[in-house]
Enzyme design. Sequence first.
Site, PDB file in Angstrom:
ATOM      1  N   SER A  54      79.541  67.478  40.809  1.00  0.00           N
ATOM      2  CA  SER A  54      78.273  66.898  41.236  1.00  0.00           C
ATOM      3  C   SER A  54      77.149  67.526  40.429  1.00  0.00           C
ATOM      4  CB  SER A  54      78.034  67.176  42.725  1.00  0.00           C
ATOM      5  OG  SER A  54      76.722  66.824  43.118  1.00  0.00           O
ATOM      6  N   TYR A  99      77.083  72.604  50.372  1.00  0.00           N
ATOM      7  CA  TYR A  99      77.632  71.609  49.452  1.00  0.00           C
ATOM      8  C   TYR A  99      77.465  72.054  48.001  1.00  0.00           C
ATOM      9  CZ  TYR A  99      78.308  67.125  47.093  1.00  0.00           C
ATOM     10  OH  TYR A  99      78.751  66.122  46.264  1.00  0.00           O
TER      11      TYR A  99
END
Length: 261
Positions: free
Chosen positions: A141, A154
């Site tokens: 990501s 995250y």
Amino acid sequence: MHSMRLKDKIVVITGASSGIGAITAQMLSKRGAIPILIARSEDKLKETASGIQGRFGMYTCDVRDSARVEETFAEILHAYGRIDILLNNAGYGKFADFTEMPSEEFQDMMDVNYMGIVRCTKAVVPHMLERGSGQIVNVASMAGKIGSSRAVAYTASKHAVLGFTNALRQELRKSGVVISAVNPGPIATDFFKIADPTGTYVKNVAKMMMTPEHVSEQIIKTMEKSKEEMDLPGLAAFGIRLYGLFPRLADKLTYNVMNKK
């Protein structure tokens, strides 16, 4: 006309029951590949499989379960004889202030997003090394490169994914096994039903959202060209370079954009 480089390739996809995992599986099938779908939900896997016209495989597996991961990959290798590409796509995120996020959530996110990749990769690398070929594509990501508020857990898990990917790439560089990372920004998928149930973040970054079809196309391009890294959207690559050169300045310049959760 689509490239035929993926024709008859055995491509294992984790997190294949929805989002970019499901769409990538369907696109791979159209290119002549044989997608092998892995996810926890058999019902959702069957739904995804209904959109695949060619050959495919389907296995229920929780990437947090080491024994089941080993068993699943052994079953795939027995059934198909090889695994050409592994797409480590399983993962999830939740957004909350650091002080509000339970420690257990940090642990579970790391267990799925990072350790899930470690388990699946360990299950397939010995086979690829023996054959002297193969590719592992890890869906990381942009959060793994640039941190933002309310995404500490995250972000940390995706930093771990990128660290793992970069180190393993160096370790296996002369082995014939390609290690790749795809680093997307926000994607319009069900990911945000868990990560952002209020819809605030989705609303704030609506103009930046990529379609899952676009991201899946780029993942497949990473496979076709054996690319080692792909930052999405394309403009993000420039931002990453800027961040590497001037991290504190970049933090200040991007604060309003990156902290809309």
